[in-house]
Scaffold this active site. Structure first.
Site, PDB file in Angstrom:
ATOM      1  N   TYR A 124      19.889  -2.352  69.822  1.00 37.27           N
ATOM      2  CA  TYR A 124      20.198  -3.662  70.395  1.00 37.27           C
ATOM      3  C   TYR A 124      21.686  -3.985  70.336  1.00 37.27           C
ATOM      4  O   TYR A 124      22.099  -5.046  70.789  1.00 37.27           O
ATOM      5  CB  TYR A 124      19.432  -4.758  69.658  1.00 37.27           C
ATOM      6  CG  TYR A 124      17.976  -4.819  70.012  1.00 37.27           C
ATOM      7  CD1 TYR A 124      17.130  -3.762  69.687  1.00 37.27           C
ATOM      8  CD2 TYR A 124      17.428  -5.907  70.663  1.00 37.27           C
ATOM      9  CE1 TYR A 124      15.787  -3.799  69.993  1.00 37.27           C
ATOM     10  CE2 TYR A 124      16.086  -5.958  70.979  1.00 37.27           C
ATOM     11  CZ  TYR A 124      15.278  -4.907  70.637  1.00 37.27           C
ATOM     12  OH  TYR A 124      13.952  -4.946  70.949  1.00 37.27           O
ATOM     13  N   LYS A 171      12.001   6.181  60.817  1.00 40.09           N
ATOM     14  CA  LYS A 171      11.700   7.451  61.471  1.00 40.09           C
ATOM     15  C   LYS A 171      12.755   8.466  60.995  1.00 40.09           C
ATOM     16  O   LYS A 171      13.433   9.131  61.776  1.00 40.09           O
ATOM     17  CB  LYS A 171      11.746   7.249  63.005  1.00 40.09           C
ATOM     18  CG  LYS A 171      11.267   8.415  63.833  1.00 40.09           C
ATOM     19  CD  LYS A 171       9.776   8.517  63.937  1.00 40.09           C
ATOM     20  CE  LYS A 171       9.394   9.789  64.670  1.00 40.09           C
ATOM     21  NZ  LYS A 171       7.952  10.043  64.683  1.00 40.09           N
ATOM     22  N   ASP A 204       5.447   5.558  63.539  1.00 40.15           N
ATOM     23  CA  ASP A 204       4.242   5.862  64.326  1.00 40.15           C
ATOM     24  C   ASP A 204       2.991   5.734  63.457  1.00 40.15           C
ATOM     25  O   ASP A 204       1.960   5.195  63.885  1.00 40.15           O
ATOM     26  CB  ASP A 204       4.336   7.234  65.012  1.00 40.15           C
ATOM     27  CG  ASP A 204       5.014   8.300  64.173  1.00 40.15           C
ATOM     28  OD1 ASP A 204       5.631   7.946  63.149  1.00 40.15           O
ATOM     29  OD2 ASP A 204       4.940   9.476  64.530  1.00 40.15           O
ATOM     30  N   ASP A 228      10.586  -5.211  66.609  1.00 38.96           N
ATOM     31  CA  ASP A 228      10.201  -5.902  67.835  1.00 38.96           C
ATOM     32  C   ASP A 228       8.826  -5.419  68.296  1.00 38.96           C
ATOM     33  O   ASP A 228       7.919  -6.213  68.577  1.00 38.96           O
ATOM     34  CB  ASP A 228      11.266  -5.609  68.915  1.00 38.96           C
ATOM     35  CG  ASP A 228      11.097  -6.486  70.135  1.00 38.96           C
ATOM     36  OD1 ASP A 228      10.354  -7.477  70.062  1.00 38.96           O
ATOM     37  OD2 ASP A 228      11.712  -6.178  71.175  1.00 38.96           O
TER      38      ASP A 228
END
Ligand code: NAI
Length: 335
Positions: A124, A171, A204, A228
Site C-alpha cells: 500500500y 508469508k 494461506d 485487509d
C-alpha cells in the site's frame, strides 16, 4: 462535556450510514459538535484535490474523526483517499474486531477475533512503476520501525483487553526478507509480554483456519494487505460487511470507519446496514473516554439483534436504513 469531532460522510452509502450513526450517537446523550468535511471524487471536481488540506487540519486539530467509506477507481485514476489519510496522519494501527452478533447466524458460535493490521506500509506504500511496456513493478515496503510499533500495539491491545494470544500472520517462507523482518521483530516483542501466548501462522493457512474454526484465533497482527483480505474474510464469517467496525489509530489522532466500502450497488436506495459504522462510533466513544454512552449503544445493538425483528436486507430482513436506525435510537433512548 462536549467533544468536537471531524465527520467525513464519504460517498456511496457513506452519507446514509453516517447520518444514521449521528442519530444513534445523539440518542445516547453524548455531546458532539461535528466538523463536517467532504473528500473523494465529488470534491476533486470542484477543488482539484480529493483530500483538501482543511480535512487533514480538522482531524489534526480535533484528534478524532468518524469517516464514511470513500470509493477509489480501479486500475487507474486518483490514489485512494483512505490510504492517503492513513499515511498522512500516520494512523499506523488498523484495529478490526470481528465479533458475531446475537441472532445473526455466524459460521461459528461466539466468534471473537481482533485483527490488528499495519496501516501505512507494505504494497500500500503505492510504490509502483512500469519498468517497460508489459512489465509492472510494485514495491513491498516493510520497515523494522513499523513492525515494532504494530507488534507492540497488538500485544498492548491484548493485555488491555484481557486476550490470551497474539498470532502473527506472515508469508516469510517466500518473502524471507520483508515478512521475515516482521516475524523476527514479533518474536522479540513477544518476549516482553510473558503473560500473552505468541503464535505464528502463514497467511494461506490462516485463511483456511479461519474458515474451518475461527474460534481458535484471538488477536491477529499482520501486514497491510493480508490484514485487509483477512478482515473481509472475518466479516464473511460473522454475517457480512454490514456489521464489522474498525479504527485507524495513530500516535496523535484516530479515524474510525467501518471495514466496508462505499457499496455503489446499493447507494442511494436507503437500504444499507449502518451497524458497522455505528459500532465504529462505539469504538470512538471508548477512545475518547465516553464509556457510558458507548456501553448504552452496545447494549441496544445487542438487544436489537437478539430480538431479530428489525433487520436490513444484507442480513435477510426488509428494514430500511431509517427504520433500523429508528428502532435502534428508541432502544438506546430507553437505556
Ligand atoms: P464494498 O464493501 O463497498 O461492497 C461489497 C459488498 O458488500 C456489496 O455487495 C455491498 O452492497 C455490500 N455492503 C457493503 N457494506 C454494506 C452495508 N453497510 N450494508 C449492506 N451491504 C453492504 O466493497 P467494494 O464493492 O469492493 O468497494 C466499493 C468501493 O468502496 C470501491 O471504490 C473501494 O475502493 C471502496 N472502499 C472504500 C473503503 C473505505 O473507505 N475505507 C474500504 C473498502 C472499499
Amino acid at each position: 462535556m462536549s467533544h468536537t469531532i471531524t465527520l467525513i460522510p464519504g460517498d456511496g452509502i457513506g452519507p446514509e450510514v453516517s447520518e444514521a450513526t449521528q442519530r444513534v450517537l445523539e440518542a445516547s446523550g453524548v455531546k458532539i459538535e461535528w466538523e463536517v468535511h467532504n473528500a473523494g471524487a465529488a470534491v476533486a471536481e470542484k477543488r482539484g484535490t480529493t483530500l483538501p488540506a482543511e480535512v487533514l487540519e480538522s482531524i489534526r486539530r480535533n484528534k478524532v474523526a468518524l469517516k464514511g467509506p470513500i470509493g477509489t477507481p480501479i486500475g487507474k485514476g486518483f490514489k485512494s483517499v483512505n490510504v492517503t489519510l492513513r499515511q498522512e496522519l500516520d494512523l499506523y494501527a488498523n484495529v478490526r474486531p470481528v465479533r458475531s452478533l446475537p441472532g445473526v447466524e455466524p459460521r461459528f458460535e461466539g466468534t471473537d477475533i481482533c485483527i490488528v493490521r499495519e496501516n501505512t506500509e507494505d504494497l500500500y506504500a503505492g510504490l509502483e512503476l512500469m519498468i517497460m511496456p508489459g512489465i509492472a513493478q510494485s514495491i513491498k515496503l516493510i520497515t523494522e520501525r513499523s513492525c515494532k510499533r504494530i507488534c507492540e500495539y497488538a500485544f498492548d491491545y491484548a493485555k488491555r483487553m484481557n486476550r490470551r494470544r497474539v498470532t502473527v500472520v506472515h508469508k516469510a517462507n517466500i518473502m524471507k526478507l520483508s515478512d521475515g523482518l516482521l516475524l523476527e521483530v514479533f518474536r522479540k516483542v513477544a518476549m516482553l509480554y510473558p503473560a500473552i501466548e505468541p503464535a505464528e501462522v502463514i497467511v494461506d493457512a490462516c485463511a483456511m483456519n479461519m474458515v474451518r474454526n475461527a474460534n481458535k484465533l484471538d488477536v491477529i497482527v499482520t501486514e497491510n494487505l493480508y490484514g485487509d483480505i483477512l478482515s473481509d474474510l472475518g466479516a464473511g464469517l460473522v454475517g457480512g460487511l454490514g456489521i464489522v467496525p474498525g479504527a485507524n489509530i495513530g500516535t496523535s489522532s484516530a479515524v474510525f470507519e467501518a471495514v466496508h466500502g462505499s457499496a455503489p450497488d446499493i447507494a442511494g436506495k436507503g437500504i444499507a446496514n449502518p451497524t458497522a459504522l455505528i459500532q465504529s462510533a462505539v469504538m470512538m466513544l471508548h477512545h475518547i473516554g465516553e464509556t457510558s454512552p458507548a456501553e448504552r449503544i452496545e447494549r441496544a445493538v445487542t438487544e436489537l439483534y437478539k430480538r431479530g425483528e428489525v433487520r436490513t436486507g444484507d442480513l435477510g430482513g426488509a428494514a430500511t436504513t431509517a427504520e433500523f436506525t429508528d428502532a435502534l435510537c428508541r432502544m438506546v433512548a430507553a437505556g
